[in-house]
Design an enzyme around this catalytic site. Structure first.
Site, mmCIF file in Angstrom:
data_model
loop_
_atom_site.group_PDB
_atom_site.id
_atom_site.type_symbol
_atom_site.label_atom_id
_atom_site.label_comp_id
_atom_site.label_asym_id
_atom_site.label_seq_id
_atom_site.Cartn_x
_atom_site.Cartn_y
_atom_site.Cartn_z
ATOM 1 N N ASN A 10 0.877 -1.171 0.000
ATOM 2 C CA ASN A 10 0.000 0.000 0.000
ATOM 3 C C ASN A 10 0.914 1.221 0.000
ATOM 4 O O ASN A 10 1.494 1.558 1.022
ATOM 5 C CB ASN A 10 -0.887 -0.034 1.256
ATOM 6 C CG ASN A 10 -1.700 1.234 1.417
ATOM 7 O OD1 ASN A 10 -1.774 2.049 0.496
ATOM 8 N ND2 ASN A 10 -2.318 1.406 2.578
ATOM 9 N N LYS A 12 0.129 4.246 -0.319
ATOM 10 C CA LYS A 12 -0.508 5.448 0.257
ATOM 11 C C LYS A 12 -0.252 6.657 -0.658
ATOM 12 O O LYS A 12 -0.174 6.492 -1.868
ATOM 13 C CB LYS A 12 -0.024 5.674 1.690
ATOM 14 C CG LYS A 12 -0.180 4.398 2.532
ATOM 15 C CD LYS A 12 -0.005 4.596 4.005
ATOM 16 C CE LYS A 12 -0.208 3.260 4.715
ATOM 17 N NZ LYS A 12 -0.153 3.364 6.160
ATOM 18 N N HIS A 98 -9.510 1.400 4.249
ATOM 19 C CA HIS A 98 -8.289 1.524 5.056
ATOM 20 C C HIS A 98 -8.564 2.426 6.259
ATOM 21 O O HIS A 98 -9.350 3.372 6.165
ATOM 22 C CB HIS A 98 -7.155 2.097 4.194
ATOM 23 C CG HIS A 98 -5.833 2.036 4.890
ATOM 24 N ND1 HIS A 98 -5.452 2.978 5.815
ATOM 25 C CD2 HIS A 98 -4.836 1.134 4.829
ATOM 26 C CE1 HIS A 98 -4.252 2.648 6.287
ATOM 27 N NE2 HIS A 98 -3.861 1.535 5.705
ATOM 28 N N GLU A 100 -6.989 4.785 7.499
ATOM 29 C CA GLU A 100 -6.750 6.216 7.255
ATOM 30 C C GLU A 100 -7.961 6.852 6.583
ATOM 31 O O GLU A 100 -8.295 8.016 6.846
ATOM 32 C CB GLU A 100 -5.469 6.400 6.423
ATOM 33 C CG GLU A 100 -4.229 6.152 7.284
ATOM 34 C CD GLU A 100 -3.043 5.580 6.543
ATOM 35 O OE1 GLU A 100 -3.000 5.626 5.305
ATOM 36 O OE2 GLU A 100 -2.136 5.053 7.231
ATOM 37 N N GLU A 170 -5.808 -4.940 10.112
ATOM 38 C CA GLU A 170 -4.795 -3.930 10.398
ATOM 39 C C GLU A 170 -5.138 -3.207 11.698
ATOM 40 O O GLU A 170 -5.925 -2.252 11.687
ATOM 41 C CB GLU A 170 -4.738 -2.909 9.260
ATOM 42 C CG GLU A 170 -4.391 -3.512 7.909
ATOM 43 C CD GLU A 170 -3.755 -2.481 6.978
ATOM 44 O OE1 GLU A 170 -2.663 -2.769 6.484
ATOM 45 O OE2 GLU A 170 -4.325 -1.412 6.781
ATOM 46 N N GLY A 176 2.013 2.191 10.805
ATOM 47 C CA GLY A 176 2.985 3.271 10.724
ATOM 48 C C GLY A 176 3.601 3.659 12.053
ATOM 49 O O GLY A 176 4.244 4.694 12.163
ATOM 50 N N SER A 216 2.938 -2.178 10.408
ATOM 51 C CA SER A 216 4.373 -2.272 10.714
ATOM 52 C C SER A 216 4.981 -3.633 10.381
ATOM 53 O O SER A 216 5.904 -4.085 11.059
ATOM 54 C CB SER A 216 4.641 -1.894 12.172
ATOM 55 O OG SER A 216 4.243 -0.546 12.407
#
Ligand code: PGA
Length: 254
Positions: A10, A12, A98, A100, A170, A176, A216
């Site tokens: 991904n 991003k 996702h 985010e 996730e 991250g 991560s």
């Protein structure tokens, strides 16, 4: 039932078209010979980079996906893109829901469900993300949150609709942050997701659906995660932006 592992990057909001081409070319050139032994490999660049990366990946087993899709075919939806538009670039997959997008752009389980159904209807493979926040985990609500997301994200879908769907677990607190879930924490949630899928769609779908871990994941921790019985690959952010790391993750999945 043996599920083929999937290693998905991904990207991003990173990489211009030129940078994306350089990255996918480096991955392509670094792949070991003998594609049979490889996991399925996917990279998901930004919209403006898709076409160039599809072109650069040609002649390799690398597949390309987008990071979002709208449920309508067209219309007054400024900033969105339809499944058929994505398909004209040559992509085969799309990440949906996702964390985010859920956190910063108002994505809900209802919109994740609509996007997922549109992707399936168009023949794109959805990679649907679920995960709990740190507060939810600390309150002992992880399974409740994940169960509710799975039920809502795949509501009104049939076992046939689920045939190509990929799920990514996730944990939000691991994305991250460098804080990876332990092998046991991840396996526990993956097994739970499979149990919910069995209740919703039957054992065959639960058994066949690939559930990726994300948050991560990097070469140093991938082997243990990928050895878990219910972890079928990874959705990788940071470590997918460097060819040597992404190649090491592919190697870990072999
Ligand atoms: P990370 O991101 O690997 O950088 O934690 C994973 C993701 O958000 O998909």
């Amino acid at each position: 039932m043996s599920r083929r592992k999937l290693i998905a990057g991904n990207w991003k909001m990173n990489k211009t078209a030129a940078e994306g081409v350089a990255l996918v070319t480096a991955i392509k050139e670094g792949l070991p010979a003998g594609a049979d032994a490889l996991p399925e490999i996917l990279v998901c660049p930004t919209f403006t980079t898709l076409g160039a990366v599809v072109e650069a990946a040609k002649g390799s087993p690398i597949e390309v996906g987008a990071q979002n899709v709208h449920w309508a075919a067209n219309g007054a939806f400024t900033g969105e893109i339809s499944a058929d538009m994505l398909k004209t670039t040559g992509v085969t997959h799309v990440i949906i829901g996702h964390s985010e997008r859920r956190q910063y752009f108002g994505e809900t389980d209802a919109t994740v469900n609509q996007r997922t159904r549109a992707a399936v209807a168009a023949g794109l493979v959805p990679v649907v993300c679920v995960g709990e926040t740190l507060a939810e985990r600390e309150a002992g609500k992880t399974m409740d949150v994940i169960g509710a997301q799975i039920k809502a994200d795949f509501a009104e879908m049939t076992a046939a609709d689920m045939a190509t769907v990929v799920i990514a677990y996730e944990p939000v607190w691991a994305i991250g942050t460098g804080k990876v879930a332990t092998d046991e924490q991840a396996q526990e949630v993956h097994a739970f997701i499979r149990k919910v899928l069995a209740e919703m769609f039957g054992a065959a779908v639960a058994d066949a659906t690939r559930i990726l871990y994300g948050g991560s994941m990097k070469p140093a921790n991938a082997a243990g995660l990928l050895a878990q019985p219910d972890i079928d690959g990874g959705l990788i952010g940071g470590a997918a932006l460097k060819a040597p790391d992404f190649l090491a993750l592919i190697e870990a999945a072999r």
